[in-house]
Design a protein around this motif. Sequence first.
Motif, short mmCIF file in Angstrom:
data_model
loop_
_atom_site.label_atom_id
_atom_site.label_comp_id
_atom_site.label_asym_id
_atom_site.label_seq_id
_atom_site.Cartn_x
_atom_site.Cartn_y
_atom_site.Cartn_z
N GLU A 55 -12.86 -1.94 5.26
CA GLU A 55 -12.90 -0.83 6.07
C GLU A 55 -11.76 -1.28 7.28
OE1 GLU A 55 -15.77 2.34 8.30
OE2 GLU A 55 -16.69 0.84 7.38
N TRP A 56 -11.07 0.00 7.15
CA TRP A 56 -9.87 0.10 8.39
C TRP A 56 -10.08 1.15 9.34
CZ3 TRP A 56 -7.07 -4.48 8.50
CH2 TRP A 56 -7.00 -5.00 7.35
N GLN A 57 -9.71 1.21 10.42
CA GLN A 57 -9.66 1.94 11.43
C GLN A 57 -8.91 3.34 10.80
OE1 GLN A 57 -8.15 1.12 15.14
NE2 GLN A 57 -7.88 2.95 15.92
N ASP A 58 -7.80 3.23 10.16
CA ASP A 58 -7.19 4.37 9.57
C ASP A 58 -6.33 4.03 8.72
OD1 ASP A 58 -4.92 3.19 11.01
OD2 ASP A 58 -5.29 4.11 13.04
N MET A 59 -5.59 5.09 7.96
CA MET A 59 -4.88 4.89 6.93
C MET A 59 -3.67 3.93 7.22
SD MET A 59 -4.52 5.12 3.48
CE MET A 59 -5.64 6.82 3.03
N ALA A 60 -2.81 4.26 8.40
CA ALA A 60 -1.95 3.49 8.77
C ALA A 60 -2.15 2.16 8.93
CB ALA A 60 -1.38 3.87 10.02
N SER A 61 -3.51 1.58 9.44
CA SER A 61 -3.84 0.24 9.41
C SER A 61 -3.94 -0.31 8.08
CB SER A 61 -5.19 -0.04 10.37
OG SER A 61 -4.91 0.58 11.42
N ALA A 62 -4.56 0.45 7.27
CA ALA A 62 -4.77 -0.23 5.82
C ALA A 62 -3.38 -0.30 5.16
CB ALA A 62 -5.73 0.97 5.07
N LYS A 63 -2.55 0.60 5.36
CA LYS A 63 -1.22 0.54 4.64
C LYS A 63 -0.37 -0.84 5.13
CE LYS A 63 -1.39 4.22 1.80
NZ LYS A 63 -1.12 4.16 0.28
N ALA A 64 -0.57 -0.68 6.42
CA ALA A 64 0.16 -1.99 7.09
C ALA A 64 -0.31 -3.31 6.54
CB ALA A 64 -0.06 -1.78 8.67
N ALA A 65 -1.76 -3.50 6.54
CA ALA A 65 -2.29 -4.68 6.24
C ALA A 65 -1.84 -5.06 4.73
CB ALA A 65 -3.66 -4.64 6.34
N SER A 66 -1.80 -3.96 4.07
CA SER A 66 -1.52 -4.03 2.59
C SER A 66 -0.08 -4.93 2.32
CB SER A 66 -1.67 -2.90 1.65
OG SER A 66 -2.81 -2.71 1.54
N ALA A 67 0.89 -4.12 3.21
CA ALA A 67 2.24 -4.48 3.18
C ALA A 67 2.32 -6.09 3.62
CB ALA A 67 3.13 -3.63 3.92
N ALA A 68 1.47 -6.27 4.49
CA ALA A 68 1.57 -7.66 5.19
C ALA A 68 1.08 -8.83 4.48
CB ALA A 68 0.93 -7.71 6.54
N PHE A 69 0.22 -8.37 3.44
CA PHE A 69 -0.51 -9.45 2.39
C PHE A 69 0.54 -10.01 1.38
CE2 PHE A 69 -3.03 -10.90 -0.99
CZ PHE A 69 -4.37 -11.08 -0.41
N ASP A 70 0.93 -11.15 2.08
CA ASP A 70 1.96 -11.98 1.30
C ASP A 70 1.64 -13.40 1.38
OD1 ASP A 70 4.35 -13.17 0.46
OD2 ASP A 70 5.80 -12.37 1.85
N PRO A 71 1.18 -13.99 0.37
CA PRO A 71 0.89 -15.49 0.27
C PRO A 71 2.11 -16.29 0.71
CG PRO A 71 0.14 -14.14 -1.59
CD PRO A 71 0.80 -13.33 -0.93
N GLU A 72 3.27 -16.10 0.66
CA GLU A 72 4.48 -16.67 0.68
C GLU A 72 4.50 -17.06 2.28
OE1 GLU A 72 8.29 -16.17 -1.25
OE2 GLU A 72 7.11 -15.94 -3.04
N ALA A 73 4.44 -15.75 3.10
CA ALA A 73 4.29 -15.71 4.40
C ALA A 73 3.06 -16.22 5.26
CB ALA A 73 4.56 -14.46 4.91
N HIS A 74 2.16 -16.11 4.20
CA HIS A 74 0.67 -16.55 4.79
C HIS A 74 -0.18 -17.39 3.88
CE1 HIS A 74 1.08 -13.39 7.91
NE2 HIS A 74 1.49 -12.68 7.01
#
Length: 100
Positions: A55-74
């Motif tokens: 659960e995310w605060q809003d759609m912008a937060s959800a989309k930003a987290a999805s975009a940041a989900f990168d196993p190479e960077a994390h």
Amino acid sequence: MSVIETVRFSLNPGIGAEEIKMAWCGSEGFVRAQPGFQRRRLVEGEDGTWQDIVEWQDMASAKAASAAFDPEAHPELGQLMAAIDPGTVQMSHATVHGEM
């Protein structure tokens, strides 16, 4: 209005409930660090598929987290991704309009 992100997936061969729970917990730091994070659940369906429900605060937060989900960077996401059959992943976002 909050947003529910649902990621439905199957496990790779040889991965059981204990392994996916450990891998899922290993990604906790990344998820908690994302702006707008509210809560997260890991559930197993009767058919053996799994869902990671966030659960995310809003759609912008959800989309930003999805975009940041990168196993190479994390690298802490690598164990989770290694446990999941990538061909089975289905993600959706839905806005919450009511709650009891």
